[in-house]
Design an enzyme around this catalytic site. Structure first.
Site, PDB file in Angstrom:
ATOM      1  N   ASP A  94      10.517  -1.124   3.021  1.00  0.00           N
ATOM      2  CA  ASP A  94       9.558  -2.361   3.596  1.00  0.00           C
ATOM      3  C   ASP A  94      10.344  -3.472   3.621  1.00  0.00           C
ATOM      4  O   ASP A  94      10.784  -3.970   2.917  1.00  0.00           O
ATOM      5  CB  ASP A  94       8.711  -2.284   2.770  1.00  0.00           C
ATOM      6  CG  ASP A  94       7.537  -3.141   3.423  1.00  0.00           C
ATOM      7  OD1 ASP A  94       7.741  -4.424   3.706  1.00  0.00           O
ATOM      8  OD2 ASP A  94       6.251  -2.759   3.621  1.00  0.00           O
ATOM      9  N   THR A  96      -4.651   4.045   9.412  1.00  0.00           N
ATOM     10  CA  THR A  96      -4.819   4.477  10.695  1.00  0.00           C
ATOM     11  C   THR A  96      -3.416   4.145  11.572  1.00  0.00           C
ATOM     12  O   THR A  96      -3.125   4.522  12.822  1.00  0.00           O
ATOM     13  CB  THR A  96      -5.848   3.535  11.728  1.00  0.00           C
ATOM     14  OG1 THR A  96      -5.506   2.258  11.594  1.00  0.00           O
ATOM     15  CG2 THR A  96      -7.135   3.757  11.233  1.00  0.00           C
ATOM     16  N   ARG A 152      -0.295  -3.809   9.881  1.00  0.00           N
ATOM     17  CA  ARG A 152      -0.730  -2.508  10.085  1.00  0.00           C
ATOM     18  C   ARG A 152      -1.591  -1.872   9.458  1.00  0.00           C
ATOM     19  O   ARG A 152      -1.424  -1.809   7.893  1.00  0.00           O
ATOM     20  CB  ARG A 152       0.828  -1.660  10.421  1.00  0.00           C
ATOM     21  CG  ARG A 152       0.390  -0.320  10.906  1.00  0.00           C
ATOM     22  CD  ARG A 152       1.847   0.353  11.044  1.00  0.00           C
ATOM     23  NE  ARG A 152       2.375   0.640   9.667  1.00  0.00           N
ATOM     24  CZ  ARG A 152       3.671   1.455   9.719  1.00  0.00           C
ATOM     25  NH1 ARG A 152       4.277   1.844  10.620  1.00  0.00           N
ATOM     26  NH2 ARG A 152       4.311   1.547   8.376  1.00  0.00           N
ATOM     27  N   ASP A 174       9.047  -6.702   2.051  1.00  0.00           N
ATOM     28  CA  ASP A 174       8.900  -6.768   0.648  1.00  0.00           C
ATOM     29  C   ASP A 174      10.421  -6.876   0.150  1.00  0.00           C
ATOM     30  O   ASP A 174      10.587  -7.745  -0.897  1.00  0.00           O
ATOM     31  CB  ASP A 174       8.326  -5.388   0.131  1.00  0.00           C
ATOM     32  CG  ASP A 174       7.001  -5.213   0.290  1.00  0.00           C
ATOM     33  OD1 ASP A 174       6.208  -6.292   0.434  1.00  0.00           O
ATOM     34  OD2 ASP A 174       6.528  -3.906   0.176  1.00  0.00           O
TER      35      ASP A 174
END
Length: 209
Positions: free
Chosen positions: A200, A108, A104, A203
């Site tokens: 995340d 944007t 991603r 991660d």
């Protein structure tokens, strides 16, 4: 065929989800608990897999029983989706595994594909897309687009935590796809992260931050 949205309400899933939401949970426990939730969910997700009637010779006679009628293909979205694969293949050892790589754009929030490798039998199979987080829905939508362009018709998405924005996107563009979640959270923040979420997931699974 209209897809369904299922948010699991199971005490073990709630308990384990609380553990991975906790910012103090380390990589080892996080990874193991994600896998455990994946297995609990997979048991319910596969409840309605098509079967065929077969006869099996036991040591004392013939038994009329059932076996899976279609192949199952698990497609993790790299990289966080890998954390849910082993637990599902433990339940379905014959399942094939494809991989779709989508990242991603941080500015944007649009998805960009960088890898796709799928088993040859994918078009006739029951396909489970696995990705722990359904945030904007862009990556999952893109993965569904890839599969449908190859002729796949039986697709479900399996994730841990979703945001309403991501659910709406999948339901808008792919209303025939089933969505299975362990939790449906409040919203996305300005950075496209699920609130309250669990951070995340990639991660935390792989200890990269």
């Amino acid at each position: 065929m209209s897809g369904k949205l299922v948010v699991f309400n199971h005490p073990l899933i709630h308990h384990k989800l609380a553990l991975i939401r906790d910012e103090k949970t380390g990589t080892k426990d996080f990874r193991e608990t994600v896998a455990e939730i994946g297995m609990l969910m997979a048991y319910e997700v596969t409840r309605n897999l098509p079967t065929r009637r077969v006869s099996v010779k036991t040591p004392v006679g013939m038994a009329a029983t059932y076996m899976l009628a279609k192949e199952v293909v698990i497609v993790p979205i790299l990289r966080a989706g890998l954390g849910m694969v082993d637990s599902i293949t433990t339940l379905i050892p014959t399942a094939k595994v494809g991989h779709i790589g989508v990242y991603r754009d941080e500015k944007t929030l649009e998805p960009h594909e960088y890898y796709a490798k799928l088993p040859s039998i994918v078009t006739e199979a029951v396909v489970l897309i696995v990705d722990p987080m359904l945030a904007t829905g862009g990556s999952v939508k893109h993965a569904i687009d890839i599969l449908k362009n190859k002729g796949v018709t039986d697709i479900s998405y399996v994730g841990l935590v979703g945001a309403p924005e991501g659910v709406r996107k999948i339901q808008k563009f792919h209303p025939d796809v089933n969505i299975f979640l362990a939790a449906l959270d409040e919203k996305l923040n300005e950075y496209g992260f699920i609130v309250p979420g669990l951070g995340d997931c990639g991660d935390r699974l792989f200890g990269t931050k």
